[in-house]
Design an enzyme around this catalytic site. Structure first.
Site, PDB file in Angstrom:
ATOM      1  N   ASP A 498      45.399  28.828  30.582  1.00  0.00           N
ATOM      2  CA  ASP A 498      45.654  29.205  31.976  1.00  0.00           C
ATOM      3  C   ASP A 498      44.319  29.463  32.666  1.00  0.00           C
ATOM      4  O   ASP A 498      43.258  29.489  32.038  1.00  0.00           O
ATOM      5  CB  ASP A 498      46.521  30.464  31.982  1.00  0.00           C
ATOM      6  CG  ASP A 498      47.149  30.762  33.333  1.00  0.00           C
ATOM      7  OD1 ASP A 498      46.965  29.966  34.277  1.00  0.00           O
ATOM      8  OD2 ASP A 498      47.813  31.807  33.451  1.00  0.00           O
ATOM      9  N   ASP A 586      52.429  29.668  39.776  1.00  0.00           N
ATOM     10  CA  ASP A 586      53.014  30.975  40.092  1.00  0.00           C
ATOM     11  C   ASP A 586      53.999  30.881  41.252  1.00  0.00           C
ATOM     12  O   ASP A 586      53.688  31.252  42.393  1.00  0.00           O
ATOM     13  CB  ASP A 586      51.894  31.965  40.408  1.00  0.00           C
ATOM     14  CG  ASP A 586      50.965  32.172  39.218  1.00  0.00           C
ATOM     15  OD1 ASP A 586      51.376  31.842  38.099  1.00  0.00           O
ATOM     16  OD2 ASP A 586      49.843  32.665  39.415  1.00  0.00           O
TER      17      ASP A 586
END
Length: 915
Positions: A498, A586
């Site tokens: 990430d 997200d």
């Protein structure tokens, strides 16, 4: 972490929690090169080709190109370039143009291509002072015009399919020596970019005559078909950490894949802009200017449709691949032939993944795992986010919370499950942290503009970033994944990369400064100046791929290449598919974000990245029971199936909802698992043909204009049509059933109701219903005995769903192997089978007869849908067996069920029907 560091990170998180702050991110007018190049609209191009210089090799031609002073009568030469046009295998061309004597070298992406492109022949058809005509082995022609320079690519019918520099927007900014007191600096939000090389941007206009729509250039949050950008900003391709991104936007996100496809009923073509620098893309669709379209139609007798694109990049060379199609599948395959396909994933990764930031300790993990069993819900993977580490230091464990990681992993694997843990790209700058100290000692960090180790801020506080352009640094990083270097991991622990855009909280646009320095392996010997390193501006969008390659190789090396890996990434660029799966970042617990997951994954899919999904339920906020249920239903039919949520959100595992909702979510998960071998077969076939697993309708129905802009439904392979329910309290949804001109038949997978394709139908739904249809003429293998993990279903029997077309026929495929090793490649240890039904016989044979695998799966049931007349009897023929079979006809929906044929999957067989 120092108190000041804690305060800064806390303020950053609080500031971000209110939603995307557009002021943090540039618009085109705030980006010096974008504004400068977008305003460049000359009446006539100053680039002129000299065909007397043309040198034709076996598969390419070199031509001198000059820029001339259009204001002088003599057209004095200003700068000199070399144009190279190459013919490549699979109906692809490559166009490159660079300065003859560049002041500094220009960066070419290093990891995008899956090896050197294979050449095709290129022959000269004709040449004059004004025009050069070339042809490849397939008969595609390239016509190059001299003054001004223009390049046209002709299809096999002799019509122009792609044209470059027709609008005179080719521009290569040539860096100059900085004059005394000259300032190149650019500032944004108080962040200063030193820009030591000055202006070095490139621009090129590319036209698509006859095109109706263009697609691609992910990652964005608007529709699959790209919008005209004359109003507002162009599409931006620049990898950034965009917290709480908004929808219907052309802003850059975590990924940047610069491939575009143009489609019409006549043909599909594509262009791949091979550039890792920040890029903006303008689009103009003639359909948005109806008057112009009508005039063109009247003059040319054509459709009057056309799309023009313009690529503008901050740096690097003009380097463009042209994909000549001519079907959507051809163009998609041509791109993956260049950049590679996703490797066959381990089978478990196609099951369900349960994640949260964060499961707080071993007891939490154990409780989540056990509750899946208590509530009879299948799951394959439990995930750990950053809190498992000791103080955000990767390759460590917080032993106060996870004192026995090997035992924790072993408890999961004993049930057939796996674990995924996160390893981000930032490295905590802390004395005593072995990774930081070793990287510092070896000089493996990216440096700032002054040549010192760059220090930014991310989750750990002060952080530095590995310079993967140094081969030794990548080797070091790869070795960190060895079991002896990362205790507590096993072959059943997989990884998640990430924040690898890379994310830098205290820098311009929440990413690395553009003037940071990366190692330049090709630097001239003894070089010490600007030509001795690359800046981040040159390599930025490719940085994530370097991170992924190191992780992927490390996971392979730790088992000596025996076991396949699963890796998830947020940063995306061309070629990412060779290393990792992707999620859409997200998102939020909102209906609009559920709907957006479909076009976002479709866009990534046509750009070669099939292994895509969105956080089930949304990362931010809390989904109510209806939204969560609908998201589980939708996610069951997307390639990557993971629930994930923010650390501050309320827990939302299925059993935490009311009983009725939990049962519906469980049913959605079970639907996924019944199709696990269907998914596995689709991914195997992707490795062979390079086509998307999740497909837009126009791929399979390229002449049906009504589907060109549909992106709220899609196909899985060419067999299942999926239309997720993405609105609250829906009682019906419109579903477009394509193929009306070809007599295509569709069957509701729940009721087997037959629909003849005729455009839109209004499909009634309730909270338990998601519209899914099997295409007539296809056969799908299912496993009806859903267990707690996919590995436990390996030897379970198959049910075949045979959906007949209007000719009473159907075909399908099945792929079987051990699900985790590379033995399918090394020793042909697999089965790739084909099912065929012709009305009188259902047969099973091997597509690759030389391969074999000792599967214990067998055929338990056959369901034939759409029979015009039921047979009287059925008999199985396999090897020496010849057994009569029991059949049941359901007259209400015309479904024939053949029970327990008992055929094995390791040998061919036939079921013969008599009438």
């Amino acid at each position: 972490m120092k108190p000041l560091g804690l305060l800064l990170v806390g303020l950053l998180v609080i500031n971000q929690s209110i939603g995307v702050d557009k002021k943090k991110f540039k618009t085109c007018s705030q980006s010096g090169f974008c504004k400068r190049l977008r305003d460049f609209k000359p009446e006539r191009s100053q680039y002129v080709a000299d065909f007397t210089s043309a040198k034709i090799n076996e598969n390419y031609v070199l031509v001198d190109v000059n820029t001339v002073d259009l204001k002088s009568e003599q057209k004095a030469v200003l700068d000199k370039y070399v144009l190279k046009i190459s013919s490549l295998a699979d109906s692809t061309f490559r166009v490159e143009m660079q300065e003859v004597e560049p002041l500094y070298g220009r960066y070419t992406p290093m990891l995008t291509l899956d090896g050197a492109p294979k050449p095709d022949t290129l022959t000269e058809v004709s040449k004059s002072s004004d025009k050069l005509v070339l042809e490849n082995s397939k008969g595609h022609r390239v016509e190059v015009y001299a003054d001004p320079l223009k390049i046209e690519f002709l299809d096999l019918e002799g019509e122009t399919a792609v044209v470059m520099n027709e609008n005179s927007q080719l521009l290569v900014e040539v860096p100059r020596e900085r004059k005394e007191h000259e300032v190149f600096t650019e500032t944004f939000n108080s962040y200063h970019d030193s820009r030591p090389r000055g202006n070095e941007a490139v621009s090129l206009d590319i036209g698509f005559p006859e095109a109706y729509q263009v697609y691609g250039i992910p990652e964005h949050t608007d529709k699959l078909n790209l919008a005209t950008t004359t109003s507002g900003d162009p599409y931006r391709l620049f990898n950034m950490d965009v917290f709480e991104y908004e929808l219907d936007s052309r802003m850059g996100l975590y990924g940047a894949v610069p491939v575009m496809y143009a489609h019409s009923p006549k043909r599909t073509v594509g262009v791949f802009w091979h550039n890792a620098a920040e890029t903006w893309v303008d689009v103009v669709n003639s359909a948005d200017t109806n008057v112009v379209s009508s005039i063109v139609n009247l003059v040319t007798g054509g459709s009057g449709r056309r799309v023009d694109a313009r690529f503008l990049s901050e740096a690097n060379a003009i380097d463009v691949f042209v994909l000549m199609g001519d079907t959507p599948g051809d163009a998609f395959r041509q791109y993956t032939t260049l950049t590679g396909v996703a490797p066959l994933p381990p089978k478990f990764s196609l099951g369900y993944h349960q994640c949260r930031w964060n499961y707080v300790d071993e007891n939490d993990v154990r409780g989540v795992d056990e509750n899946f069993d208590v509530h009879d819900i299948p799951v394959d993977v439990i995930w750990l986010d950053i809190e498992y580490t000791q103080g955000k230091k990767y390759f460590t464990w917080d032993y106060s919370k996870f004192p026995r990681p090997l035992e924790m992993v072993g408890n999961l694997t004993a049930k057939g499950r796996k674990m995924v843990i996160i390893v981000d790209t930032h490295i905590k700058r802390e004395k005593g942290y072995f990774v930081h100290e070793e990287l510092t000692e070896k000089g493996f960090y990216i440096t700032d503009k002054d040549g010192k180790d760059y220090e930014g801020w991310c989750w750990p506080g002060p952080s530095s970033y590995i310079d993967f352009h140094k081969p030794e640094a990548t080797k070091y990083y790869t070795e960190l994944y060895r079991f002896d270097r990362f205790p507590g991991t096993t072959k059943d622990v997989h990884f998640w990369n990430d924040m690898n855009e890379p994310s830098v909280f205290n820098s311009a646009e929440v990413t690395m400064p553009r003037d940071c320095r990366h190692f330049k392996e090709s630097a001239p010997e003894g070089a010490t100046g600007l030509d001795s390193y690359w800046e981040n501006r040159h390599v930025h969008n490719e940085y994530g791929n370097f991170h992924l390659r190191g992780t992927y190789q490390g996971m392979l090396d730790r088992t000596d290449g025996k076991y396949r890996t699963f890796l998830l990434t947020r940063a995306v660029f061309s070629g990412t598919q060779r290393f990792a799966a992707v999620w859409t970042g997200d998102n939020m617990a909102e209906w609009s974000h559920l709907a957006a997951s479909v076009p976002m994954c479709l866009s990534l899919g046509v750009a070669g990245i099939s292994f895509c999904g969105a956080d089930i339920g949304g990362f931010f906020k809390y989904p109510d029971a209806e939204l969560m249920t609908r998201w589980y239903q939708a996610g069951a039919y997307q390639p990557f199936y993971r629930a994930h949520s923010h650390i501050e959100t309320k827990r939302r595992e299925p059993w935490l909802y009311d009983e009725a909702s939990m049962k519906l979510q469980r049913e959605a998960l079970r639907r996924r698992y019944t199709l696990i071998d269907f998914w596995y077969t689709l991914f195997y076939e992707h490795t062979r043909d390079g086509l998307p697993v999740m497909r837009p309708l126009f791929q399979e129905f390229p002449k049906e204009e009504a589907v060109f802009t549909i992106d709220d439904q899609y196909l899985l392979g060419n067999k299942l049509l999926v239309r997720p329910v993405t609105a609250s309290k829906a009682r019906s949804v419109p579903v477009y059933l394509p193929g009306k001109d070809t007599g295509t038949v569709w069957y509701d997978v729940d009721t087997y109701q037959r629909h003849l394709a005729n455009g839109y139908i209004d499909q009634p739904v309730n909270i338990a219903k998601i519209p899914v249809y099997q295409r007539g003429g296809t056969i799908i293998a299912r496993k009806e005995r859903v267990r707690r993990a996919s590995s436990l279903m390996a030897d379970d029997p198959y049910t075949l769903i045979v959906a007949l077309d209007s000719d009473n026929t159907a075909v399908g495929t099945i792929y079987i192997d051990d699900g985790e090793t590379f033995e399918f490649e090394k020793s042909n240890a697999y089965i790739y089978g084909k099912f065929e039904f012709n009305g009188n016989e259902l047969s099973y044979s091997f597509i690759d007869p030389a391969s074999t695998y000792p599967s214990r799966s067998w055929l338990e049931r056959v369901v034939v849908v759409g029979l015009r007349a039921p047979p009287r009897a059925a008999r199985l023929q396999q090897a020496a067996r010849s057994d009569p079979l029991h059949m049941t006809l359901h007259e209400g929906n015309g479904v024939l069920v053949v029970r327990k044929p008992g055929a094995t999957m390791t040998e061919p067989w036939k079921i013969q029907f008599s009438y």
